[in-house]
Scaffold this motif. Sequence first.
Motif, mmCIF file in Angstrom:
data_model
loop_
_atom_site.group_PDB
_atom_site.id
_atom_site.type_symbol
_atom_site.label_atom_id
_atom_site.label_comp_id
_atom_site.label_asym_id
_atom_site.label_seq_id
_atom_site.Cartn_x
_atom_site.Cartn_y
_atom_site.Cartn_z
ATOM 1 N N VAL A 118 34.647 -9.037 24.806
ATOM 2 C CA VAL A 118 33.948 -9.233 23.682
ATOM 3 C C VAL A 118 32.455 -8.765 24.016
ATOM 4 O O VAL A 118 31.903 -9.195 24.901
ATOM 5 N N GLU A 119 31.931 -8.072 22.835
ATOM 6 C CA GLU A 119 30.450 -7.556 23.144
ATOM 7 C C GLU A 119 29.472 -8.594 21.964
ATOM 8 O O GLU A 119 28.303 -8.626 22.303
ATOM 9 N N THR A 120 30.201 -9.060 20.971
ATOM 10 C CA THR A 120 29.215 -9.603 20.080
ATOM 11 C C THR A 120 29.863 -11.044 19.632
ATOM 12 O O THR A 120 31.202 -10.786 19.092
ATOM 13 N N HIS A 131 30.571 -8.756 28.856
ATOM 14 C CA HIS A 131 30.179 -7.743 28.236
ATOM 15 C C HIS A 131 29.522 -8.063 26.945
ATOM 16 O O HIS A 131 28.836 -7.319 26.190
ATOM 17 N N LEU A 132 28.924 -9.639 26.799
ATOM 18 C CA LEU A 132 28.319 -9.864 25.661
ATOM 19 C C LEU A 132 26.992 -9.265 25.519
ATOM 20 O O LEU A 132 26.250 -9.165 26.618
ATOM 21 N N ARG A 133 26.549 -8.646 24.352
ATOM 22 C CA ARG A 133 25.137 -7.973 24.442
ATOM 23 C C ARG A 133 24.413 -8.956 23.371
ATOM 24 O O ARG A 133 23.138 -8.631 23.041
ATOM 25 N N VAL A 189 39.343 -6.933 21.868
ATOM 26 C CA VAL A 189 38.574 -7.616 20.682
ATOM 27 C C VAL A 189 37.070 -7.442 21.372
ATOM 28 O O VAL A 189 36.580 -7.680 22.426
ATOM 29 N N LEU A 190 36.417 -6.721 20.602
ATOM 30 C CA LEU A 190 34.826 -6.487 20.890
ATOM 31 C C LEU A 190 33.997 -7.322 20.137
ATOM 32 O O LEU A 190 32.757 -7.695 20.456
ATOM 33 N N GLY A 191 34.329 -8.090 18.869
ATOM 34 C CA GLY A 191 33.424 -8.635 18.150
ATOM 35 C C GLY A 191 34.291 -10.069 17.623
ATOM 36 O O GLY A 191 35.325 -9.785 16.995
ATOM 37 N N VAL A 192 33.721 -10.949 17.528
ATOM 38 C CA VAL A 192 34.453 -12.341 17.004
ATOM 39 C C VAL A 192 33.265 -12.842 16.089
ATOM 40 O O VAL A 192 32.050 -12.972 16.475
ATOM 41 N N GLU A 193 33.745 -13.479 14.987
ATOM 42 C CA GLU A 193 32.888 -14.211 14.164
ATOM 43 C C GLU A 193 33.487 -15.391 13.942
ATOM 44 O O GLU A 193 34.854 -15.688 13.403
ATOM 45 N N ILE A 194 32.770 -16.503 13.965
ATOM 46 C CA ILE A 194 33.369 -17.931 14.084
ATOM 47 C C ILE A 194 32.628 -18.599 12.897
ATOM 48 O O ILE A 194 31.283 -18.888 13.080
ATOM 49 N N PHE A 217 21.799 -17.971 31.519
ATOM 50 C CA PHE A 217 22.408 -16.852 30.463
ATOM 51 C C PHE A 217 22.806 -15.692 31.281
ATOM 52 O O PHE A 217 24.107 -14.992 31.196
ATOM 53 N N LYS A 218 21.786 -14.889 31.841
ATOM 54 C CA LYS A 218 21.660 -13.752 32.131
ATOM 55 C C LYS A 218 22.407 -13.620 33.384
ATOM 56 O O LYS A 218 23.140 -12.438 34.021
ATOM 57 N N GLU A 219 22.462 -14.707 34.139
ATOM 58 C CA GLU A 219 23.584 -14.804 35.557
ATOM 59 C C GLU A 219 25.005 -15.241 35.251
ATOM 60 O O GLU A 219 25.634 -15.705 36.393
ATOM 61 N N ARG A 220 25.226 -15.360 33.901
ATOM 62 C CA ARG A 220 26.770 -15.941 33.551
ATOM 63 C C ARG A 220 27.925 -14.915 34.314
ATOM 64 O O ARG A 220 27.612 -13.884 34.543
#
Length: 324
Positions: free
Chosen positions: A283-285, A322-324, A250-255, A314-317
């Motif tokens: 996941v990227e998005t 892969h989150l963009r 899964v590359l994208g998830v919407e909740i 956040f950037k050091e998570r």
Amino acid sequence: MISLPQELVDAIIDQVDDNLTLKSCALVSGSFLSSAQRKLFRAIQIFDTQKSLPDHSHFLSESPHIAFYIRDLTIRSDPDDHTALIHIFAVARNVERFNLILAEMPNENPGFMPALVDYLSRPTLRFLGLFYTQGVPSTVISAAMAVLSVFFWRVSMDATEFPQSDVTPRVRQLSLLYSGSAVLAICDFLLHPGKSLYTDHIEYVEIRMDSDSASYDHRFLSACAGTLRFLAIDPGALEDTINLPYLPFVLGVEIEILVDANRQLPHHFPSTLKRIASSLPAVETITLSFPVLPRQSEIAWPDQGVLPILGPSFKERTELLHLR
């Protein structure tokens, strides 16, 4: 009038958006008529009365070239006699998007079900929307799985038995929304071990996950894990953490996260985000939407702090890499 190539006339009229202008174009000449009619009748909606559906059926039967132009067809039908609807199925054969709104399946009409199943099997059909329909037989659900994109809204299934089907599943996008316990019967049918593997090609799933269907949702998503690329979740009034299976592709998830009248996020929101991190490694998005219950008198929004995954580090998570 200066003679223009027909392709140029078609291209110009295809840019017209209002029906009044299109109707005027249809009166200009024969070369304008076909282009205007093709645009006018590309998408039609038939909201039935006892008179409307037979009138449309008669018109399309008398004008088969008009029926040929229809690509997007929406029908809402409630009458006892569905003969006119069967006739529309017979003439509108090039439809790509089909929305059908029925209060219930007309099982008393022996010709309707075969006509509907045949219509859903048309090679041109790419989208099917079925709304507010009760008692849908498994033969119709099976035929629907041969359509690339399927949308069920408040649909219940007559699942007394699962007959064999020769339909080749090709559904890529499947939406199961607001169907309550009916989703359980549909999931049972789609995952029945004696059936074709309906989930083998599904890349997009939109689903309402609630307390009553949690185990079914988990089982259904697990069956799609090998091909699923996008997931949309409506948890409704779910009070517990959204329980997702491991979905490695899964590359994208919407909740959709409901904000209550007290302006509070559900308490399971942080744990749900953690579950996403462990269940969706690629996941990227992540798209979060927050519908808000209205209040007659607005109150101040409490400061609940930064979202768990959007803090200073956040950037050091180490999760959601892969989150963009």
